[in-house]
Scaffold this active site. Structure first.
Site, PDB file in Angstrom:
ATOM      1  N   GLY A  45       0.730  -1.441  -0.085  1.00  0.00           N
ATOM      2  CA  GLY A  45      -0.144   0.437   0.218  1.00  0.00           C
ATOM      3  C   GLY A  45       1.136   1.209   0.317  1.00  0.00           C
ATOM      4  NE  ARG A  56     -14.547 -12.747 -10.335  1.00  0.00           N
ATOM      5  CZ  ARG A  56     -12.927 -12.087 -10.458  1.00  0.00           C
ATOM      6  NH1 ARG A  56     -12.319 -13.039 -10.030  1.00  0.00           N
ATOM      7  NH2 ARG A  56     -13.096 -10.451 -10.682  1.00  0.00           N
ATOM      8  CG  LEU A  75     -13.471  -4.428  -8.225  1.00  0.00           C
ATOM      9  CD1 LEU A  75     -13.210  -2.784  -7.596  1.00  0.00           C
ATOM     10  CD2 LEU A  75     -14.024  -5.033  -6.579  1.00  0.00           C
ATOM     11  CG  ASN A  93      -7.558   1.058 -10.704  1.00  0.00           C
ATOM     12  OD1 ASN A  93      -6.865   0.911  -9.471  1.00  0.00           O
ATOM     13  ND2 ASN A  93      -7.386   0.764 -12.068  1.00  0.00           N
ATOM     14  CG  HIS A 116      -3.819   0.481 -15.567  1.00  0.00           C
ATOM     15  ND1 HIS A 116      -3.742  -0.653 -14.832  1.00  0.00           N
ATOM     16  CD2 HIS A 116      -3.133   0.718 -16.474  1.00  0.00           C
ATOM     17  CE1 HIS A 116      -2.841  -1.775 -16.130  1.00  0.00           C
ATOM     18  NE2 HIS A 116      -2.728  -0.541 -17.117  1.00  0.00           N
ATOM     19  CD  GLU A 123     -17.245  -0.946 -21.074  1.00  0.00           C
ATOM     20  OE1 GLU A 123     -16.960   0.158 -19.884  1.00  0.00           O
ATOM     21  OE2 GLU A 123     -18.547  -1.765 -20.435  1.00  0.00           O
ATOM     22  CG  LEU A 124      -9.329  -4.442 -16.951  1.00  0.00           C
ATOM     23  CD1 LEU A 124      -9.431  -4.797 -15.769  1.00  0.00           C
ATOM     24  CD2 LEU A 124      -8.895  -6.064 -17.063  1.00  0.00           C
ATOM     25  CG  ASP A 125      -6.979  -1.476 -16.875  1.00  0.00           C
ATOM     26  OD1 ASP A 125      -7.667  -1.141 -15.058  1.00  0.00           O
ATOM     27  OD2 ASP A 125      -6.030  -2.019 -16.857  1.00  0.00           O
ATOM     28  CD  GLU A 172       2.253   3.225  -9.497  1.00  0.00           C
ATOM     29  OE1 GLU A 172       1.439   2.945  -8.846  1.00  0.00           O
ATOM     30  OE2 GLU A 172       2.342   2.532 -10.898  1.00  0.00           O
TER      31      GLU A 172
END
Length: 217
Positions: free
Chosen positions: A19, A72, A100, A114, A116, A150-152, A181
């Site tokens: 983290g 899941r 998720l 998020n 990435h 939709e992913l990313d 980041e």
């Protein structure tokens, strides 16, 4: 519009490991006296060292062992129940290494953020640093975005970039991107506390007050 309320923004942060982005957010929040409350840190990995760090800093820390779930949707439901205890304004995925489900994402759409480790739309998914090196790109970095089903591919809020050198390895590049980041995600979190990030009717992220959504290391 920029937020003028005295109400503190409430964050729940999701992690899977040490983290370091979460730690940087917490430290920057304290040092800069944001109007914010880091209400809880939740991990899908009970051995995540970031949970211990959060606990040592008097932040509620919760683990849900995703490996113990065969369903899941059940994991997503239990995670949602934990999140809802804190009524967060935003949920920050700071190195949360689990996809998720659509229902979860739709429930929190506009609140779920998020980071990435690539300059999306380039290199979605895993192995971003090795893919960047293999492709021969000269610029690589990270993207903070609203999470969509939709992913990313959700609306981009900010990006940070660094050069890719011929001598770079996955390790050296990953370390340098992580430093980027640590600049980008706390900045976005601060903008959120000020009410200066929003989605327009076309689902595009809008940053108010002329903040620069591009960072360089």
């Amino acid at each position: 519009m920029t937020k003028h309320s005295n109400k503190k923004s409430r964050f729940v942060i999701l992690i899977s490991g040490r983290g370091s982005n979460m730690q940087k957010i917490v430290e920057t929040c304290k040092n800069e006296n944001w109007s914010a409350d880091i209400s809880a840190v939740i991990s899908n990995n009970p051995r995540a060292s970031g949970l211990d760090w959060a606990k040592d800093n008097n932040i509620n820390s919760i683990s849900l062992d995703s490996s113990s779930y065969s369903d899941r949707d059940k994991f997503d439901s239990d995670l949602s129940s934990e999140i809802d205890k804190y009524s967060p304004d935003y949920i920050l995925l700071a190195g949360f290494m689990r996809i998720l489900g659509h229902s979860f994402v739709k429930k929190y759409y506009g609140k779920l953020i998020n980071i990435h480790p690539s300059l999306l739309p380039a290199f979605p998914g895993l192995n971003t640093h090795s893919n960047a090196i293999a492709s021969g790109v000269r610029i690589h970095g990270c993207t903070v975005h609203f999470v969509s089903p939709e992913l990313d591919s959700g609306p981009i809020i900010a990006q940070g970039y660094t050069n890719v050198f011929t001598h770079d390895t996955v390790k050296t590049l990953a370390e340098r991107v992580l430093m980027v980041e640590h600049k980008v995600l706390p900045s976005v979190a601060h903008w959120l506390t000020l009410g200066e990030v929003t989605l327009n009717n076309d689902n595009k992220a809008i940053i108010l007050n002329d903040h620069n959504g591009l960072f360089y290391l």
